[in-house]
Design an enzyme around this catalytic site. Structure first.
Site, PDB file in Angstrom:
ATOM      1  N   ASP A 337       0.847  -1.173   0.000  1.00  0.00           N
ATOM      2  CA  ASP A 337       0.000   0.000   0.000  1.00  0.00           C
ATOM      3  C   ASP A 337       0.895   1.239   0.000  1.00  0.00           C
ATOM      4  OD1 ASP A 337      -3.214   0.524   1.661  1.00  0.00           O
ATOM      5  OD2 ASP A 337      -2.143   1.738   0.185  1.00  0.00           O
ATOM      6  N   GLU A 534     -10.690   6.520   4.588  1.00  0.00           N
ATOM      7  CA  GLU A 534      -9.680   5.945   5.460  1.00  0.00           C
ATOM      8  C   GLU A 534      -9.829   6.430   6.909  1.00  0.00           C
ATOM      9  OE1 GLU A 534      -6.488   5.948   1.785  1.00  0.00           O
ATOM     10  OE2 GLU A 534      -5.820   5.190   3.712  1.00  0.00           O
TER      11      GLU A 534
HETATM   12  C1  GLC Z   1      -4.447   4.211   0.026  1.00  0.00           C
HETATM   13  C2  GLC Z   1      -5.335   3.035   0.360  1.00  0.00           C
HETATM   14  C3  GLC Z   1      -5.425   1.998  -0.716  1.00  0.00           C
HETATM   15  C4  GLC Z   1      -5.252   2.632  -2.078  1.00  0.00           C
HETATM   16  C5  GLC Z   1      -3.861   3.237  -2.156  1.00  0.00           C
HETATM   17  C6  GLC Z   1      -3.613   3.951  -3.494  1.00  0.00           C
HETATM   18  O1  GLC Z   1      -3.721   4.615   1.150  1.00  0.00           O
HETATM   19  O2  GLC Z   1      -5.074   2.357   1.591  1.00  0.00           O
HETATM   20  O3  GLC Z   1      -6.696   1.338  -0.587  1.00  0.00           O
HETATM   21  O4  GLC Z   1      -5.423   1.653  -3.098  1.00  0.00           O
HETATM   22  O5  GLC Z   1      -3.583   4.126  -1.088  1.00  0.00           O
HETATM   23  O6  GLC Z   1      -4.448   5.078  -3.588  1.00  0.00           O
END
Ligand code: GLC
Length: 646
Positions: A337, A534
């Site tokens: 991530d 988030e």
């Molecule tokens: C974010 C998320 C993830 C996402 C990634 C790219 O922090 O946790 O779900 O796909 O970054 O945007």
């Protein structure tokens, strides 16, 4: 003595970052090399590789000069041939993903970057489908300008439609799709989303989230299909829609099962928190949707930020290498991530030790949006020091390259503009409206006040969420955290209501309810949550309605007009105290751009079939509350009323 015929292998040329004309559509016609030339070439490749010299490929347009450029050969053969030609830097580049705002086309060519992403809300200017496609092609042409011409893969969070793109169809968030209990509908949504994504050049979506939300305080609960593992597993049908019957068929993109593992089960529902469960509980609640995603051949898996019993998933070799890749047999590639590797030591700024731990734990592609140069340097040192094996680097590359070949990127690297016009088209919006209607859960309907008569009626509409596509769409819409107002073309819930009624009816709207009187036969209060994404959506304390909504409800109640509440939220809210004053309650979740689907239920065009994907608390103190835990919810998991009379 073996005479090596150098004519079979072109001499490495400098990177030529020029824009390359798109190859003719469809697989190019190629002249396969003779077996003798092939064996000489392979021998030379082996020799040069031993010397640590990458071997360039001549331009691939036209005849297939080398095996990896020959689509007639098995993917495994092409991967083996390409891997043998790659230098360590080219292999490390393939494992590196940078964010579009921190990467130039020249960077891709110079550092051999294998992937670019758009973070939430990261879009070209203007933010249009064509502008995205042009951006994608600029990056891709730069990748094709490298000596081996390995295409890059572009990832974006298309989590409820192609939600970073203005004008795209915004489907209900997953929590609403879970309420439909309709895997086939969700597969169709995957397909529609994939077509719109394809039309912008993007090859890869960081979706679906197959997390199992166990605490409604969590700010990402709306990204989950529900609290029960079996329900979430059934909704992995979206992967079939996204990836199609074959990854290289038109309109197919790579899907990502995320976030592995246990992100929906953290203590207190804290985003990126600690999932304190036995292995048996972790396996029974959170693992099955990933097993189902793997069975559906999902192309990638994204690692979650949370910890399991105190150990960060981004460094968890047992869960990634042994369980995901070993036990489940996952053959796609694992992506970290956003800066996830930087969380391993608890200090800001990733280190060699964190890079080493994450890559050795089984992460194949590393999402390092801005720090990608440092990552490349650190990983190179770790490999040269023997602390990350060449075999691990090769395994990661094999997984990544296999998906790039499977996607057909070597044959059709540039945007398929035939799909650009699908972005936000009428067919997709009609599908979204159907999904909205099927996602509505009717929780209360005293006196069968619903469905409302569309003719000869006087209806007062109030609430901050009634005429607000941004609120109806929630987070991950145009911007990371979502926004307010007409952020993208669509139909608000109010507009849907206005369209649904006959000319003989009156619909009056005021967000606060100002002006209502007892001449109206019903008041519809469209209220709920403002957007979040988030951790910003975590609700560690109260989970009730906000002051704006409470004031609106008071105004409506004072008029004596029956109140119908449409709740626009990413989760159940604590409404027990207010519920007795409502004649009806419809959980709308986060419906997206097609608010007409809510009106379809309010006026009976579609009779409600939605069922709760999560238990609805009696009070916030019950959290976490889940089916079978012995607690008494206000409305149980699976509850949902229909309209009387069949
Ligand atoms: C974010 C998320 C993830 C996402 C990634 C790219 O922090 O946790 O779900 O796909 O970054 O945007």
């Amino acid at each position: 003595m073996t005479v090596i015929d150098l004519s079979a292998v072109a001499v490495r040329r400098g990177a030529a970052p020029g824009v390359r004309a798109a190859p003719p559509r469809g697989p190019p016609v190629r002249t396969p090399p003779t077996s003798a030339a092939l064996s000489r070439a392979v021998l030379l490749v082996a020799l040069l590789t031993l010397l640590g010299i990458g071997v360039p490929a001549p331009p691939s347009v036209g005849a297939a000069a080398l095996p990896y450029q020959d689509p007639a050969l098995p993917v495994a053969t092409r991967v083996d041939d390409l891997l043998a030609r790659m230098s360590l830097d080219e292999k490390i580049g393939q494992m590196t993903q940078g964010e579009r705002a921190s990467v130039t086309p020249a960077d891709i060519t110079s550092f051999r970057l294998g992937s670019v992403l758009s973070g939430g809300g990261s879009a070209p200017t203007p933010n249009t489908a064509t502008s995205w496609a042009d951006m994608y092609d600029r990056f891709q042409n730069a990748a094709l300008g490298t000596p081996l011409g390995i295409p890059m893969i572009y990832g974006s969070d298309a989590v409820h439609g192609h939600n970073n793109v203005v004008g795209a169809t915004i489907f209900p968030h997953n929590i609403g799709l879970g309420a439909t209990r309709d895997p086939e509908l969700v597969r169709q949504i995957g397909r529609a989303t994939a077509e719109e994504v394809t039309g912008t050049g993007v090859d890869w979506t960081f979706a679906p989230c197959v997390c199992v939300v166990r605490n409604d305080r969590w700010g990402r609960g709306y990204e989950s299909f529900g609290e029960q593992s079996a329900l979430v597993s059934s909704m992995t049908s979206v992967i079939d829609g996204l990836q199609g019957a074959a990854l290289d068929e038109g309109g197919s993109i790579l899907a990502t099962a995320k976030h592995y593992l246990g992100d929906g089960g953290t203590t207190g529902g804290t985003d990126q928190g600690n999932t304190q469960l036995s292995e048996a509980e972790l396996r029974s609640i959170h693992l099955p949707p990933f097993a189902e995603a793997v069975r559906r051949n999902v192309g990638s898996v994204m690692i979650s930020y949370n910890s399991w019993n105190g150990q960060k998933l981004h460094g968890h070799a047992y869960l990634i290498n042994d369980v995901l890749k070993g036990e489940l047999g996952f053959t796609g590639f694992v992506v970290s991530d956003w800066n996830g590797i930087d969380q391993l030591d608890g200090a800001t700024g990733f280190t060699a030790a964190e890079v080493r731990q994450a890559v050795n734990a089984g992460i194949d592609m590393v999402m390092v949006p801005t720090g990608w140069r440092q990552f490349i340097s650190l990983l190179r040192t770790e490999v040269q020091a023997g602390r990350v094996s060449q075999a691990r680097i090769d395994d990661a590359n094999r997984r990544i390259l296999t998906k790039k070949f499977a996607l057909g990127l070597f044959e059709r690297p540039l945007t398929d503009r035939a799909y650009t016009a699908t972005v936000g088209n009428a067919a997709h919006r009609a599908l979204a409206r159907q999904a909205v209607a099927r996602s509505q859960v009717l929780l209360k309907n005293d006196g069968n006040i619903l469905p409302l008569a569309s003719a000869n009626n006087r209806i007062f509409v109030a609430g901050k969420s009634a005429d607000n596509i941004g609120y109806a769409s929630g987070g991950w819409t145009i911007s990371w955290q979502g926004g307010s107002g007409a952020i993208t073309p669509g139909t608000s819930i109010l507009a849907g209501i206005r369209t649904a009624v006959a000319p003989s009816s009156t619909v009056t709207y005021h967000p606060a309810g100002t002006g209502i009187d007892n001449s109206y036969r019903a008041a519809i209060a469209v209220i709920g949550e403002t957007p979040y994404a988030e951790g910003r959506g975590d609700r560690p304390s109260g989970m009730g309605l906000d002051a704006t909504d409470l004031a609106t409800l008071n105004t409506l109640r004072a008029s004596g007009v029956p109140v119908i509440v449409v709740l626009v939220s990413g989760r159940p809210l604590d409404i027990s105290a207010q519920l007795p004053g409502w004649r009806a309650l419809l959980a709308a979740w986060l419906p997206g751009t097609e608010g007409g689907g809510v009106a379809d239920v309010l006026f009976g065009t579609y009779r409600p079939t939605g069922k709760l994907p999560v238990s609805w608390m009696s009070g916030a103190s019950q959290q976490p509350i889940n089916d079978g835990d012995g607690k008494t919810p206000l409305f149980p998991y699976g509850f949902g009323l229909g309209y009387s009379g069949g």
